[in-house]
Every structure is written in C-alpha cells, then in structure tokens.
Design a protein around this motif. Structure first.
Motif, PDB file in Angstrom:
ATOM      1  N   VAL A 185     -26.962   6.838   5.263  1.00  0.00           N
ATOM      2  CA  VAL A 185     -27.644   6.163   4.161  1.00  0.00           C
ATOM      3  C   VAL A 185     -28.794   5.305   4.691  1.00  0.00           C
ATOM      4  O   VAL A 185     -29.897   5.294   4.128  1.00  0.00           O
ATOM      5  N   ALA A 186     -28.548   4.598   5.791  1.00  0.00           N
ATOM      6  CA  ALA A 186     -29.588   3.739   6.366  1.00  0.00           C
ATOM      7  C   ALA A 186     -30.796   4.545   6.817  1.00  0.00           C
ATOM      8  O   ALA A 186     -31.938   4.073   6.746  1.00  0.00           O
ATOM      9  N   LEU A 187     -30.564   5.771   7.286  1.00  0.00           N
ATOM     10  CA  LEU A 187     -31.654   6.587   7.817  1.00  0.00           C
ATOM     11  C   LEU A 187     -32.273   7.505   6.771  1.00  0.00           C
ATOM     12  O   LEU A 187     -33.452   7.872   6.878  1.00  0.00           O
ATOM     13  N   ALA A 188     -31.485   7.888   5.756  1.00  0.00           N
ATOM     14  CA  ALA A 188     -31.954   8.890   4.798  1.00  0.00           C
ATOM     15  C   ALA A 188     -32.977   8.341   3.815  1.00  0.00           C
ATOM     16  O   ALA A 188     -33.891   9.063   3.393  1.00  0.00           O
ATOM     17  N   PHE A 189     -32.834   7.089   3.439  1.00  0.00           N
ATOM     18  CA  PHE A 189     -33.706   6.518   2.410  1.00  0.00           C
ATOM     19  C   PHE A 189     -34.826   5.715   3.047  1.00  0.00           C
ATOM     20  O   PHE A 189     -34.586   4.794   3.828  1.00  0.00           O
ATOM     21  N   ARG A 190     -36.049   6.096   2.717  1.00  0.00           N
ATOM     22  CA  ARG A 190     -37.226   5.388   3.206  1.00  0.00           C
ATOM     23  C   ARG A 190     -37.770   4.483   2.110  1.00  0.00           C
ATOM     24  O   ARG A 190     -37.319   4.523   0.961  1.00  0.00           O
ATOM     25  N   ASN A 191     -38.764   3.679   2.479  1.00  0.00           N
ATOM     26  CA  ASN A 191     -39.388   2.796   1.491  1.00  0.00           C
ATOM     27  C   ASN A 191     -39.897   3.611   0.303  1.00  0.00           C
ATOM     28  O   ASN A 191     -40.556   4.644   0.484  1.00  0.00           O
ATOM     29  N   THR A 192     -39.570   3.174  -0.877  1.00  0.00           N
ATOM     30  CA  THR A 192     -39.929   3.914  -2.083  1.00  0.00           C
ATOM     31  C   THR A 192     -40.347   2.957  -3.179  1.00  0.00           C
ATOM     32  O   THR A 192     -40.067   1.758  -3.113  1.00  0.00           O
ATOM     33  N   GLU A 193     -41.006   3.496  -4.172  1.00  0.00           N
ATOM     34  CA  GLU A 193     -41.378   2.715  -5.357  1.00  0.00           C
ATOM     35  C   GLU A 193     -40.827   3.383  -6.604  1.00  0.00           C
ATOM     36  O   GLU A 193     -41.276   3.116  -7.710  1.00  0.00           O
ATOM     37  N   ASP A 194     -39.842   4.248  -6.409  1.00  0.00           N
ATOM     38  CA  ASP A 194     -39.221   5.005  -7.491  1.00  0.00           C
ATOM     39  C   ASP A 194     -37.827   4.448  -7.755  1.00  0.00           C
ATOM     40  O   ASP A 194     -36.965   4.471  -6.872  1.00  0.00           O
ATOM     41  N   MET A 195     -37.594   3.955  -8.968  1.00  0.00           N
ATOM     42  CA  MET A 195     -36.306   3.363  -9.294  1.00  0.00           C
ATOM     43  C   MET A 195     -35.184   4.397  -9.278  1.00  0.00           C
ATOM     44  O   MET A 195     -34.029   4.056  -9.016  1.00  0.00           O
ATOM     45  N   LYS A 196     -35.479   5.659  -9.539  1.00  0.00           N
ATOM     46  CA  LYS A 196     -34.438   6.686  -9.470  1.00  0.00           C
ATOM     47  C   LYS A 196     -33.911   6.814  -8.045  1.00  0.00           C
ATOM     48  O   LYS A 196     -32.700   6.928  -7.827  1.00  0.00           O
TER      49      LYS A 196
END
Length: 399
Positions: free
Chosen positions: A104-115
């Motif tokens: 989880v820590a590695l899979a998600f990058r900075n995003t601006e999408d609430m989904k």
C-alpha cells in the motif's frame, strides 16, 4: 397559488431562518453550507477535493510504511509467549500483513483524485480488518493462560487502534461511518461466531466503546477537514470579491479541460468584462469601484450552478467556467445573467458587461488556454461593437 403552499413555504423559510440564527449564535464560522460540506463528500469544490486527496494519500502512505515496519517486530513476542504451532501461524500472518502494508505504501503515489484517495484509505483499513478476522478465531482456538492470555486480549482490541486512526485523515461524517463500519461489523462477526477472546459481556462494552471511538475519530477528521477548507478558501480566493484568483483559476481550468477531454463532454466559458468600469474609479473613487465589483460578483453567483466556477481574471474581468454545458446551455445561463443584471453603478445606472462565449467541442480548442483566448477575443468583439452585448460561437451577437 394554493394558500396552503404559501403557508408551507413561509414555515420552511421561518424554520431555515431560525436554524441559521441558532448556528450563528453557536459559532460564527459554521453555516448550513459548511455543515453540509462536513457531512457528505460530494459538495466540495474541485480545489478542496484535490488538496484533500493529496493529503489523504500522503498520510495513508506514511501510516502504511510505519505499520509495515512495526508489525513484524511483534513476532518475537508471539514466539516467546504462545504455544506452537499458534506462534508460527501468527508470525506468518504478521509477515503477510507487513508485506500488504508495504504494498500500500508503495502502490499509491501522490494524487489529486478523491477516488484514488478513498481506495488507498480503504486498502489501508482492509489489512487490519482481515488480520483481525483471521487472528482472533485462530488465537481463541488454543487454551491460553497467564501472560499469554493478557497478550491475546490485545488481538481483540486491534479494531480500536484502526478506528482511532481515522482521526488523522480529513474526512466527512459519511466517510467516517463508511470506513469504520467494516471494523465494527468484524467485531460483531467475531462475537456471533463465538470466537471472542474476551467474555461476552466484555465484548458488549467493547462494541459500545468502539462506536464511541469511531464517533470521536470522525469528529476529529471533520475538524481537520473544516480547517483545510478554510485554509484553501483563504489562499485561493480574491480578498475583495471572494471568487477564485487567476492563479488558482488556471489550475482549475486545467483540471476541468482535462476531464472534459477524457470524457468527451462539453465545457463552456464566458469571458465577462464590465463596461466603462474605469470611469467609476475616476469619478467616485476606488471604494465605490470596489463596491461595484462586489455587486457584480454577487449577481454572477446568483445565476451560476453549484458546479460552475467563477474566476477574477483581471481588474474588472471575470471568467465563468461551466462544466458539462454546451453552447445552448451557456447562452441560457448568460441570458439569465443579463436578465438579473450586474447591479447598479454609483450614479444609479445599471452596470453592463461585454461577454464572449466559447465551448470546447464547438471551437475545437486544443487546450484550456486556447479556449480562454477564443472567449477573450469574442469579448473584445462585443466591446468594440458597442458594449453591453454577447458574442458567441460563430461571432453571433445578441443584446
């Protein structure tokens, strides 16, 4: 009109006024609109959604990274306290949970999408929920006494830790209920399946406490969200007119244009320039000029939908962004604006504006800057051809 309808409408307005008054007495910073924003996620401005998504994903990654490191550290305690093969089962379960947290820590990058942000937070909470549903029945299946029994009780309280962790995220009341529900239901499932590590009466009290912690954690998250909304609004809005600044407006335009391109939807702009505004400042001073600007923006807000965006583009220039609106819909909105008017000038005459309209698909715009340029050019055509008029696609003019 039916007198009963009139009476009902008057009663609703009276109730609404009473509610607004009660909120004002409770706190000057809280209104019905703010309460709505804190209760449900769909009402936030695009800018707040982008900032909130980025913060949630950032904190999810940090929490997941910390748990990825801390979770396997307890393996030594399990091996020294619990009997075999239970200790090894728990050790293996901890290794898998640690790997999941790391993923989880590695899979998600900075995003601006609430989904994406909601998916990240859901994934983070799913790991301890599954861990609890497996470990609790596993431990309850072995006869444990003494110190091991005391440590085993810690597995029963895992949902409390994760529900309390919701307090570090800027969430709404609805999101707090949704994200805490799986952990509460998992606890209920453990009791219903007769796998509890604690006496039944103790679990009833634990469920009550878990619900209270969920409420407190959600309130803490809502407080963070309120603070974030205030900061974003202060940083992104023009101090005089309270509409978006050009810097932030360009950011929102980029998002709206990209979204429209991906979905193939329409996107209309209206470039509004107040006519003869310089003469107000010259004859009556800047204070009266400021009042005229405020009146004009108030009138603009009246005719805009909730999803529309109003930007102060220059001194007396405004850009109205209308997502999902075609040329015909934009014309209806502009006609409504002209019918409402833009308020009065200091001398009592009506303030008018020259307006240029552009639409993404009809104008085949390459990017948002191209779309703004087309609307700007049409505004100048309206200005040069006599002011107080609208020029739309194809240079069609209406008064």
């Amino acid at each position: 009109m039916d007198p009963r309808d009139l009476k009902s409408g008057t009663a609703r307005r009276g109730t609404s006024a009473y509610f607004d008054g009660a909120l004002a007495r409770f706190s000057r910073e809280v209104s019905r609109a703010i309460l709505h924003d804190l209760a449900v996620p769909g009402a936030h401005s695009p800018l707040v959604q982008r900032r909130r998504a980025g913060l949630i994903v950032s904190r999810v990654r940090w929490v997941a990274a910390v748990f990825a490191v801390l979770t396997p550290l307890w393996i030594g305690v399990d091996l020294s306290i619990f009997p075999e093969p239970l200790a090894w089962w728990l050790a293996g379960l901890r290794v898998l949970a640690s790997a999941a947290f790391a993923a989880v820590a590695l899979a998600f990058r900075n995003t601006e999408d609430m989904k994406v942000a909601n998916l990240a937070l859901g994934a983070l909470l799913a790991i301890p929920t599954v861990f609890f549903l497996i470990s609790d029945p596993l431990v309850s299946g072995y006869p444990i006494e003494g110190m091991a029994q005391a440590l085993a009780a810690g597995y029963a309280f895992l949902p409390f830790v994760m529900v309390a962790g919701l307090s570090v995220f800027p969430i709404t009341a609805l999101e707090g209920a949704v994200f805490s529900a799986p952990l509460v239901l998992a606890t209920i499932g453990i009791v219903a399946g007769d796998f509890e590590l604690l006496p039944f009466r103790t679990y009833l009290g634990a469920l009550w406490l878990l619900g209270l912690i969920a409420v407190v954690a959600t309130l803490a998250g809502m407080s963070q969200l309120h603070f974030m909304i205030q900061l974003v609004n202060q940083a992104s809005h023009d101090a005089l007119t309270k509409v978006y600044t050009r810097r932030v407006g360009e950011e929102l335009l980029d998002v709206q244009f990209s979204t429209a391109m991906r979905s193939g939807s329409t996107l209309s702009l209206a470039f509004v320039d107040l006519d003869n505004f310089k003469s107000v400042n010259d004859r009556y001073g800047h204070e009266e000029g400021d009042n005229t600007l405020r009146k004009a923006t108030d009138q603009l807000r009246k005719v805009l939908r909730r999803g529309d965006i109003l930007i102060r583009w220059g001194g007396e220039e405004f850009l109205v962004v209308m997502p999902g609106t075609d040329e015909k819909g934009a014309r209806v909105a502009i006609e409504r604006l002209r019918a409402e008017g833009l308020g009065q000038r200091p001398d009592g005459t009506e303030q008018t504006a020259s307006i240029g309209v552009a639409e993404r698909t009809a104008d085949n715009a390459a990017d948002w800057a191209d779309l703004v340029e087309k609307a700007d050019q049409r505004m100048y055509v309206a200005k040069k051809s006599g002011k107080d008029r609208v020029v739309t696609i194809g240079d069609e003019t209406f008064f």
